[in-house]
Design a protein around this motif. Structure first.
Motif, PDB file in Angstrom:
ATOM      1  N   CYS A  61     -15.315 -15.951   1.751  1.00 22.96           N
ATOM      2  CA  CYS A  61     -14.682 -15.553   0.623  1.00 22.96           C
ATOM      3  C   CYS A  61     -13.218 -14.958   1.389  1.00 22.96           C
ATOM      4  O   CYS A  61     -13.157 -14.589   2.417  1.00 22.96           O
ATOM      5  CB  CYS A  61     -15.337 -14.277   0.109  1.00 22.96           C
ATOM      6  SG  CYS A  61     -14.548 -13.767  -1.368  1.00 22.96           S
ATOM      7  N   LYS A  63     -11.464 -12.699  -0.300  1.00 23.52           N
ATOM      8  CA  LYS A  63     -11.207 -11.375  -0.966  1.00 23.52           C
ATOM      9  C   LYS A  63     -11.595 -10.198  -0.269  1.00 23.52           C
ATOM     10  O   LYS A  63     -12.652 -10.806   0.784  1.00 23.52           O
ATOM     11  CB  LYS A  63     -11.524 -11.505  -2.195  1.00 23.52           C
ATOM     12  CG  LYS A  63     -10.694 -12.211  -3.263  1.00 23.52           C
ATOM     13  CD  LYS A  63     -10.876 -12.090  -4.543  1.00 23.52           C
ATOM     14  CE  LYS A  63      -9.629 -11.972  -5.565  1.00 23.52           C
ATOM     15  NZ  LYS A  63     -10.063 -11.854  -6.710  1.00 23.52           N
ATOM     16  N   CYS A  65     -12.799  -7.143  -1.683  1.00 19.25           N
ATOM     17  CA  CYS A  65     -13.103  -6.110  -2.887  1.00 19.25           C
ATOM     18  C   CYS A  65     -14.058  -4.991  -1.801  1.00 19.25           C
ATOM     19  O   CYS A  65     -14.795  -5.409  -1.067  1.00 19.25           O
ATOM     20  CB  CYS A  65     -14.146  -6.910  -3.586  1.00 19.25           C
ATOM     21  SG  CYS A  65     -13.405  -8.288  -4.518  1.00 19.25           S
ATOM     22  N   TYR A  67     -16.363  -3.292  -2.474  1.00 13.85           N
ATOM     23  CA  TYR A  67     -17.774  -2.864  -2.938  1.00 13.85           C
ATOM     24  C   TYR A  67     -18.568  -3.912  -2.022  1.00 13.85           C
ATOM     25  O   TYR A  67     -19.879  -3.683  -2.074  1.00 13.85           O
ATOM     26  CB  TYR A  67     -17.997  -2.795  -4.273  1.00 13.85           C
ATOM     27  CG  TYR A  67     -17.369  -3.719  -4.959  1.00 13.85           C
ATOM     28  CD1 TYR A  67     -17.624  -5.029  -5.195  1.00 13.85           C
ATOM     29  CD2 TYR A  67     -16.081  -3.454  -5.723  1.00 13.85           C
ATOM     30  CE1 TYR A  67     -17.158  -6.125  -6.179  1.00 13.85           C
ATOM     31  CE2 TYR A  67     -15.548  -4.650  -6.195  1.00 13.85           C
ATOM     32  CZ  TYR A  67     -15.618  -5.610  -6.464  1.00 13.85           C
ATOM     33  OH  TYR A  67     -15.281  -6.824  -7.240  1.00 13.85           O
ATOM     34  N   CYS A  68     -18.183  -5.112  -1.759  1.00 13.81           N
ATOM     35  CA  CYS A  68     -18.962  -6.313  -1.665  1.00 13.81           C
ATOM     36  C   CYS A  68     -18.973  -6.627  -0.224  1.00 13.81           C
ATOM     37  O   CYS A  68     -18.443  -6.509   0.760  1.00 13.81           O
ATOM     38  CB  CYS A  68     -18.325  -7.423  -2.293  1.00 13.81           C
ATOM     39  SG  CYS A  68     -19.110  -9.031  -1.923  1.00 13.81           S
ATOM     40  N   ILE A  70     -20.007  -9.280   1.336  1.00  8.06           N
ATOM     41  CA  ILE A  70     -19.408 -10.373   1.963  1.00  8.06           C
ATOM     42  C   ILE A  70     -18.041 -10.626   1.904  1.00  8.06           C
ATOM     43  O   ILE A  70     -17.289 -11.739   2.247  1.00  8.06           O
ATOM     44  CB  ILE A  70     -20.178 -11.809   1.454  1.00  8.06           C
ATOM     45  CG1 ILE A  70     -19.790 -11.935  -0.097  1.00  8.06           C
ATOM     46  CG2 ILE A  70     -21.430 -11.780   1.672  1.00  8.06           C
ATOM     47  CD1 ILE A  70     -20.315 -13.574  -0.565  1.00  8.06           C
ATOM     48  N   ARG A  71     -17.396  -9.530   1.827  1.00 13.84           N
ATOM     49  CA  ARG A  71     -15.807  -9.560   1.654  1.00 13.84           C
ATOM     50  C   ARG A  71     -15.226  -9.847   3.051  1.00 13.84           C
ATOM     51  O   ARG A  71     -15.870 -10.071   4.140  1.00 13.84           O
ATOM     52  CB  ARG A  71     -15.214  -7.955   1.506  1.00 13.84           C
ATOM     53  CG  ARG A  71     -15.780  -7.131   2.593  1.00 13.84           C
ATOM     54  CD  ARG A  71     -15.754  -5.679   2.115  1.00 13.84           C
ATOM     55  NE  ARG A  71     -14.389  -5.317   1.771  1.00 13.84           N
ATOM     56  CZ  ARG A  71     -13.557  -4.714   2.615  1.00 13.84           C
ATOM     57  NH1 ARG A  71     -13.746  -4.688   3.789  1.00 13.84           N
ATOM     58  NH2 ARG A  71     -12.255  -4.479   2.287  1.00 13.84           N
ATOM     59  N   GLY A 107     -18.581 -17.017  -2.525  1.00 12.61           N
ATOM     60  CA  GLY A 107     -17.390 -16.180  -2.364  1.00 12.61           C
ATOM     61  C   GLY A 107     -15.941 -17.001  -3.078  1.00 12.61           C
ATOM     62  O   GLY A 107     -16.330 -18.112  -3.328  1.00 12.61           O
ATOM     63  N   GLU A 108     -15.098 -16.447  -2.908  1.00 11.19           N
ATOM     64  CA  GLU A 108     -13.905 -16.871  -3.519  1.00 11.19           C
ATOM     65  C   GLU A 108     -13.076 -17.695  -2.638  1.00 11.19           C
ATOM     66  O   GLU A 108     -12.571 -17.198  -1.417  1.00 11.19           O
ATOM     67  CB  GLU A 108     -13.160 -16.103  -4.424  1.00 11.19           C
ATOM     68  CG  GLU A 108     -12.160 -16.512  -5.197  1.00 11.19           C
ATOM     69  CD  GLU A 108     -11.175 -15.394  -5.867  1.00 11.19           C
ATOM     70  OE1 GLU A 108     -11.610 -14.550  -6.815  1.00 11.19           O
ATOM     71  OE2 GLU A 108      -9.915 -15.486  -5.700  1.00 11.19           O
TER      72      GLU A 108
HETATM   73 FE1  SF4 Z   1     -15.171 -10.059  -4.173  1.00  7.77          FE
HETATM   74 FE2  SF4 Z   1     -16.778 -11.869  -5.174  1.00  7.77          FE
HETATM   75 FE3  SF4 Z   1     -15.591 -12.122  -2.701  1.00  7.77          FE
HETATM   76 FE4  SF4 Z   1     -17.413 -10.286  -2.857  1.00  7.77          FE
HETATM   77  S1  SF4 Z   1     -17.813 -12.446  -2.979  1.00  7.77           S
HETATM   78  S2  SF4 Z   1     -15.358  -9.912  -1.900  1.00  7.77           S
HETATM   79  S3  SF4 Z   1     -17.015  -9.673  -5.330  1.00  7.77           S
HETATM   80  S4  SF4 Z   1     -14.582 -12.067  -4.536  1.00  7.77           S
END
Ligand code: SF4
Ligand code: SAH
Length: 360
Positions: A61, A63, A65, A67-68, A70-71, A107-108
């Motif tokens: 991923c 990103k 975030c 809370y996540c 796998i950030r 993930g993104e």
């Molecule tokens: Fe954010 Fe989705 Fe990546 Fe988790 S998987 S960090 S929620 S974008």
């Protein structure tokens, strides 16, 4: 003061009514709310549950975030990406199990290679399945062009949670930078709709700093935006994330669970014909949590078909349910539990959101 029963007998719910319903503390009142929501679900959709097989095919991923699990900056997460062949094996399994569709989640990523890979993968899945087989994507924020390309390749549904409809709260749970912009997220949801997808969104419930008024606005947002499918569930903490530092602000997990159940019920009353998923996060607090979600008005479940060897690397939060169970056992078990609550799995129905069909 007007009673819960009186609120439930009104035609429309005002913002104040929604606040009142979400704030219920009395068990009897909560039961009344759940019964009302279930009766609406029963009369619009029937005593049926739609299943989609969830494939969490990669945890890379870009990103961060807060809370996540796998950030990008969680170096403790061991990264994996399934091959197309591995994914197609799961698709094959899903078809053998009579599932009418799958959800591809990861993930993104936004590289040209990733976009091409997904386009090719959708084409391969379309070739390997009957033309009606539904492909749902949950691959984060992309350009309108990319959404369109994947739609044209054959994906019919897209899930992108708004996470919270409050821009202030959004900024508290994400880094404030271009990669985590609330306005971009909103635009993406519009673009998903524009591209022609059956569109899903949702929020996390019980976040630190979140108020009942925020959640009320979330439900109004979902209605105003004419959303077709919703997946929302409790926020669950992950020890290796920044938001964990605020865990002292959290309400107890059982309260987050009950609030999530009330959110599902109120949304079902507000939007009788949409698809609402009963999420894994509910099951992660209460073993029969997803069944409780169905009894409160949800009508979709997404059994996890990710191969076991990868499942424990896709940890968005701690104590995730079902990470050690064999997929076959999980499905058999699920069928029994759904029957136990007097519902049945709709094997012969693609389960498109009635809301979406009516609009078309
Ligand atoms: Fe954010 Fe989705 Fe990546 Fe988790 S998987 S960090 S929620 S974008
Ligand atoms: N990367 C994609 C899809 C994977 S994340 C995306 O972000 O859209 C899917 C969802 O998992 C997110 O939308 C978020 O609502 C949820 N999620 C992430 N971390 C969570 C946590 N700690 N507790 C509960 N839900 C979480």
């Amino acid at each position: 003061m007007i009673t819960v029963n009186e609120i439930l007998n009104q035609q429309e719910l005002s913002k104040q009514d929604i606040i009142r319903l979400l704030s219920i503390t009395d068990k009897g009142d909560q039961e009344l709310l759940i019964k009302k929501a279930y009766s609406i679900k029963e009369s619009t959709i029937g005593k049926r549950v739609f299943l989609r097989g969830l494939i969490e095919f990669s945890n890379y991923c870009r990103k961060n975030c807060y809370y996540c699990g796998i950030r990008r900056e969680n170096s403790k997460a061991s990264r994996y990406s399934m091959t197309d062949e591995e994914i197609l094996e799961v698709v094959d399994f899903a078809q053998r199990k009579q599932l009418t569709g799958i959800v591809l989640q990861s993930g993104e990523l936004s590289s040209v290679d990733f976009i091409k890979r997904i386009t090719a993968l959708i084409t391969k899945i379309k070739k390997a399945t009957n033309p009606e087989f539904r492909i749902t994507l949950s691959l984060g924020e992309q350009s309108l062009e990319t959404y369109q390309r994947w739609f044209d390749a054959g994906a019919q549904r897209y899930l992108l949670r708004i996470e919270t409809s409050s821009e202030d709260l959004y900024k508290k749970i994400h880094p404030v930078d271009d990669l985590h912009s609330f306005k971009v997220r909103l635009k993406c949801i519009e673009n998903i709709q524009k591209a022609g997808y059956m569109t899903g969104t949702g929020v996390m419930i019980g976040l630190p700093f979140q108020t009942i008024e925020n959640l009320t606005d979330d439900l109004l947002f979902i209605k105003e935006r004419d959303i077709d499918m919703v997946g929302m569930g409790p926020y669950l903490e992950h020890a290796d994330t920044p938001l964990y530092n605020h865990k002292d602000l959290l309400m107890p997990a059982m309260e987050r669970f009950n609030l999530s159940i009330r959110m599902i019920a109120v949304l079902r009353i507000m939007m009788p014909d949409i698809n609402i998923a009963s999420t894994t996060a509910l099951q992660s607090i209460v073993p029969l949590g997803r069944e409780a979600g169905l009894k409160a008005g949800a009508n979709v479940m997404m059994p996890n078909l990710t191969p076991l060897k990868y499942r424990s690397s896709y940890l968005l939060y701690d104590n995730k349910a079902c990470i050690n169970e064999d997929t076959d056992d999980c499905l058999n078990f699920l069928e029994k539990r759904i029957r136990m609550i007097g519902e049945e799995i709709a094997y012969n129905d693609y389960g498109d959101s009635i809301h979406f069909i009516k609009r078309k």
